[in-house]
Design an enzyme around this catalytic site. Structure first.
Site, PDB file in Angstrom:
ATOM      1  N   ASN A 248      44.756  44.714  44.467  1.00  0.00           N
ATOM      2  CA  ASN A 248      45.411  43.452  44.142  1.00  0.00           C
ATOM      3  C   ASN A 248      46.868  43.772  43.811  1.00  0.00           C
ATOM      4  O   ASN A 248      47.154  44.363  42.771  1.00  0.00           O
ATOM      5  CB  ASN A 248      44.736  42.772  42.954  1.00  0.00           C
ATOM      6  CG  ASN A 248      43.304  42.351  43.261  1.00  0.00           C
ATOM      7  OD1 ASN A 248      42.874  42.385  44.404  1.00  0.00           O
ATOM      8  ND2 ASN A 248      42.567  41.964  42.241  1.00  0.00           N
TER       9      ASN A 248
ATOM     10  N   GLU B  81      39.235  43.881  39.343  1.00  0.00           N
ATOM     11  CA  GLU B  81      40.162  44.241  38.258  1.00  0.00           C
ATOM     12  C   GLU B  81      39.413  44.653  36.990  1.00  0.00           C
ATOM     13  O   GLU B  81      39.762  44.259  35.876  1.00  0.00           O
ATOM     14  CB  GLU B  81      41.124  43.090  37.978  1.00  0.00           C
ATOM     15  CG  GLU B  81      42.025  42.769  39.168  1.00  0.00           C
ATOM     16  CD  GLU B  81      43.094  41.735  38.862  1.00  0.00           C
ATOM     17  OE1 GLU B  81      43.119  41.193  37.740  1.00  0.00           O
ATOM     18  OE2 GLU B  81      43.921  41.468  39.754  1.00  0.00           O
TER      19      GLU B  81
END
Length: 677
Positions: free
Chosen positions: A462, A412
Site C-alpha cells: 500500500n 496493514e
C-alpha cells in the site's frame, strides 16, 4: 449475446437446486436499537418496520466525528411453516451480520456467529413449530472491543443484518448447508493446461435419517448449451447423522479455458444426489477452468500468457446505506469499473456479497479477496480462532469462483502498535494452503520490509508516495529497489491513491493540505498520471489497484471538506461524479475511442491565463477556445496539453473534437473568468 450469456450464468447460480427450496426472508422485519431483555422484548422495545439488508449506521457512520453507534440491535420476524414441511431439514442462512450474532427461535437460542461479512447457516429443524407462527429474533452487535476482526480500520464498521436471510428446505438426505456457510460442493483444479484439465469434485452429503441410506451421487460437467461433456457416478452408503465427503475426478481434453475478459467461458457443473429413483438434492453452478502463475519478473500470467492485473480496490458500501447494498447496486458499481477498462478488482477489506463473485466470473474480471484482519490483533486464542473461522468461511464459500486468484490474509497488519502479528499470519497462511492448495496466499503491507510480508506466497504494498510522504516521482525508484533487494518475491501495489474533492481546484500541481480541507481534484489527476507511467514501465508488478474505486465512509476522518469520508475514490460517494482521474485510466485501459477535457468543474477562473489538458486515444484531436483552434502537444499516456491560453472576461467555451476512422466525438465545457479589475 454476451449479456444473454451473463444472465443465464447468473440464473444458474440462483436456480442452483431444483430439489431444495430457498425462500427469501428479507421482508416483514422489525428492528429495535439498544440492549433489551429478551424475556421482555415485546414490552420494552420500540420497533420500526424494515427490510433487509439493513444497517443502523447508514447516516451516523458517514457524517464524521467518529461517534457512530456501536452496540446492539435486535431484529424480529414471524416465521411460518405448514405441516407439509414436517420431515424436511430447515435451515436459516444469513448472508452476513456485523459482527456478533445470536439467533433465537421461539425464545430458544439456536446459534451464535462471531464475524462479519461471511455467510453462516443454522439448522433450525428441532426448534420449528408447524402450522403456527414462530418468532424469529436476531441479536447483532458491532460493539467496540469484541474479539473479532477488524479491531481497527480506515472505514466505518456498519452494524446490522447487512445482507439477506434465506429459509432453506431440504430433504433429510442432502448436500450439506452447514459447512461454514458454503454450498457443500467444491471443485479443485488439480492440473490444467491448454491440452488437459484434471479436476477433483467433492460433495459433502448429509444424512439426517435414523437409518443408513444408499445414495448415488452423480457429478456432471456440461457445455454452456447444456450438453453433457462428462459424467461420473459414485454409489455410497451414508451412515445416519453423518456428513460424508464424496469425491470424483474428471479429465477433460482440450478444455475451453476461462480466459479473463477476452473469453470468460463457463461450463456448467452439477451434483445430483439420488435415492432409488428419486433425486433428493442437487446443486448446479458455473465452472471456469483456467491456470495461472505469478512470476517475480513477469508478473501475473494467465493460461500461459502475460496478463498484467490493473484495476481498483473496491469497498462494498453506499451513501446512506453503508454495507447494506443491493445486488443491483453491486452490479452498477462493477459496471462503472469495467467501463473504465479494469481487468482486476481487489475486493477490500472483507468478503463481499455472493453476487459480486458470480458477476466477476461472468465478466472475466480477476479479483483478490481477503479477510478483515487489519491494523492490529489481540493476542488471544479466541481472536485467532475467529480469524481462522473467517478465513475458512471465505475460502469454502467462494472456492469455485474462477475470478479469485489469491486469498488475502491481512491488510496493514503492522500499522497499529500491539502484539506481534507474525504468529497469527503464519497460522492463517498455513490454513490457506490446507484449505486450497491451488491458490496463493497474499497480504497487503503498509511497511514494505516487515517479516510478515515474507510469510505469504506473494504480497503487495500500500503506497502513497506523493500523498502522505515522498513525491510521486519516487514510486518507481521505491519499486525497483524492493525488486532488486528481493528478486524472488512477487510484489505489487495493493493500494495507491490521493484524495480529491471534485469542486476544489487550483492552478498547477501544488501539494494539497493532506490532513486538512484542501484536496484539489487536479492534484489527484497529477498523482495518477505519475503512478500509471511508473506501473507500465515495470512488468514485474503482478497486480496494481487504485485506492479506491469510490469515495467511502470512514467516520473518523475529517479532511477534504467532507467529514466522515475518505475521498481517494475515482468516483464520488454518491456515484454522481466521475473524477478526472477516472477518465485518465479509461483512456489508457479501454480501447474505445474517447475524448475528455480535464478540470471541467474548475468553472470559476481567477487567472487570465491557463492551459487545457485533455485525454484522447483518437487519431486526431482539435481543440477550440471560443471558436478558435488552439495547438495541442501530444504526450505519452494519451495526454494532450495546450500551450498557455488567454481567457476573455466572462464566458469561455472550450471544445474538443476527436476523430477515429469515420467516427467523430466531442466534449465541451464552459469556464468563467472574472477579472479582478
Amino acid at each position: 449475446m454476451k449479456l444473454i450469456y451473463t444472465f443465464l450464468i447468473l440464473c444458474c447460480y440462483l436456480l442452483s437446486s431444483a430439489h431444495a427450496q430457498r425462500i427469501s426472508m428479507n421482508d416483514h422485519w422489525k428492528f429495535a436499537k439498544g440492549d433489551i431483555d429478551v424475556s421482555m422484548l415485546s414490552q420494552q422495545a420500540v420497533w420500526t418496520n424494515i427490510t433487509l439488508p439493513h444497517t443502523w449506521n447508514g447516516y451516523d457512520g458517514q457524517d464524521g466525528g467518529d461517534d457512530y453507534y456501536r452496540g446492539t440491535g435486535w431484529y424480529m420476524r414471524a416465521l411460518s411453516l405448514d405441516k407439509n414441511d414436517w420431515g424436511k431439514c430447515i435451515y436459516l442462512r444469513f448472508g452476513a451480520a456485523n459482527y456478533l450474532t445470536e439467533v433465537y427461535l421461539n425464545g430458544v437460542l439456536i446459534g451464535t456467529h462471531s464475524g462479519g461479512y461471511t455467510a453462516f447457516a443454522f439448522d433450525i429443524t428441532p426448534f420449528v413449530r408447524y402450522d403456527m407462527s414462530n418468532q424469529l429474533l436476531v441479536k447483532v452487535s458491532n460493539a467496540d472491543g469484541l474479539p473479532i476482526p477488524p479491531l481497527s480500520a480506515d472505514f466505518t464498521f456498519f452494524g446490522g443484518l447487512i445482507r439477506g436471510v434465506e429459509l432453506i428446505k431440504k430433504n433429510k438426505l442432502h448436500i450439506t448447508a452447514e459447512d461454514y456457510g458454503s454450498n457443500g460442493v467444491y471443485v479443485r483444479q488439480d492440473k490444467v493446461s491448454d491440452k488437459e484439465a484434471i479436476l477433483s469434485f467433492t460433495a459433502k452429503v448429509r444424512n439426517t435419517e435414523k437409518n443408513a441410506q444408499k445414495a448415488v451421487i452423480s457429478f456432471l460437467i456440461k457445455e454452456r448449451d447444456g450438453k453433457v461433456l462428462k459424467e461420473t457416478k459414485e454409489e455410497k452408503m451414508i451412515l445416519p447423522e453423518t456428513t460424508m465427503p464424496i469425491t470424483s475426478t474428471f479429465r477433460i481434453g482440450n478444455p475451453h479455458l476461462w480466459n479473463g475478459k477476452k473469453d470468460p467461458y463457463l461450463y456448467i457443473a452439477e451434483v445430483k444426489v439420488k435415492v432409488g429413483s428419486e433425486i433428493v438434492d442437487n446443486y448446479t453452478f458455473p465452472l471456469g477452468i483456467r491456470y495461472y502463475s505469478i512470476d517475480p519478473d513477469r508478473g501475473f500470467i494467465l493460461n500461459g500468457r502475460s496478463y498484467p492485473l490493473r484495476g481498483v480496490s473496491l469497498h462494498e458500501e453506499r451513501k446512506d446505506k453503508g454495507n447494506a447494498v443491493s445486488d443491483t447496486e453491486r452490479k452498477e458499481d462493477i459496471d462503472r469499473i469495467v467501463a473504465m477498462g479494469s481487468n482486476y478488482i481487489r475486493l477490500s477489506h472483507y468478503q463481499h456479497g455472493d453476487f459480486t463473485y458470480r458477476y466477476l466470473d461472468s465478466l472475466g474480471i480477476i479479483c483478490w479477496t481477503e479477510t478483515p484482519v487489519i491494523n492490529k490483533i489481540k493476542d488471544t486464542e479466541e481472536f485467532a480462532v475467529n480469524c481462522e473461522n473467517g478465513l475458512r468461511s471465505l475460502i469454502r464459500q467462494l472456492y469455485n469462483h474462477p475470478s479469485i486468484v489469491v486469498w488475502g490474509v491481512s491488510n496493514e497488519i503492522n500499522y497499529r502498535k500491539g502484539p506481534n502479528p507474525a504468529p497469527l499470519i503464519e497460522r492463517l497462511n498455513k490454513l490457506v494452503h490446507q484449505e486450497d492448495p491451488t491458490r496463493p496466499s497474499t497480504l497487503a503491507a503498509m511497511f514494505s520490509e516487515r517479516p510478515t510480508n515474507l510469510i505469504t506466497d506473494v504480497y503487495s504494498n500500500n503506497r502513497y508516495d506523493g500523498w502522505y510522504y515522498n513525491t510521486v516521482e519516487e514510486i518507481g525508484t521505491f519499486a525497483d529497489k524492493l525488486h532488486q533487494k528481493y528478486p524472488q518475491r512477487c510484489i505489487g501495489f495493493s493500494e495507491y491513491g490521493a484524495g480529491a474533492h471534485p469542486y476544489q481546484h487550483q492552478e498547477g500541481n501544488g501539494k494539497p493540505d493532506i490532513d486538512g480541507h484542501w484536496h484539489p481534484e487536479g492534484y489527484q489527476t497529477y498523482f495518477h498520471e505519475g503512478y500509471l507511467k511508473a506501473i507500465q514501465q515495470r512488468p514485474y508488478l503482478w497486480s496494481t489497484s487504485v485506492w479506491a474505486a469510490y469515495d467511502f465512509a470512514s467516520d473518523s476522518r475529517n479532511e477534504g471538506n467532507q467529514p466522515g469520508i475518505n475521498d481517494k475514490g475515482l468516483i464520488t460517494h454518491d456515484r454522481q461524479i466521475k473524477k478526472d482521474a477516472y477518465y485518465f485510466y479509461k483512456v489508457n485501459w479501454n480501447p474505445e475511442p474517447m475524448v475528455y477535457i480535464c478540470e471541467r468543474r474548475f468553472t470559476g477562473r481567477t487567472q487570465p491565463e491557463t492551459s487545457v489538458r485533455l485525454y484522447s486515444n483518437c487519431e486526431r484531436v482539435i481543440l477550440k477556445l471560443n471558436g478558435e483552434e488552439i495547438p495541442l502537444e501530444k504526450r505519452e499516456k494519451h495526454i494532450l496539453v495546450s500551450g498557455t491560453i488567454a481567457l476573455k472576461v466572462g464566458v469561455n467555451h472550450v471544445e474538443a473534437l476527436a476523430y477515429q476512422g469515420d467516427k467523430q466525438l466531442e466534449d465541451k465545457v464552459v469556464w468563467y473568468y472574472l477579472s479582478e479589475n
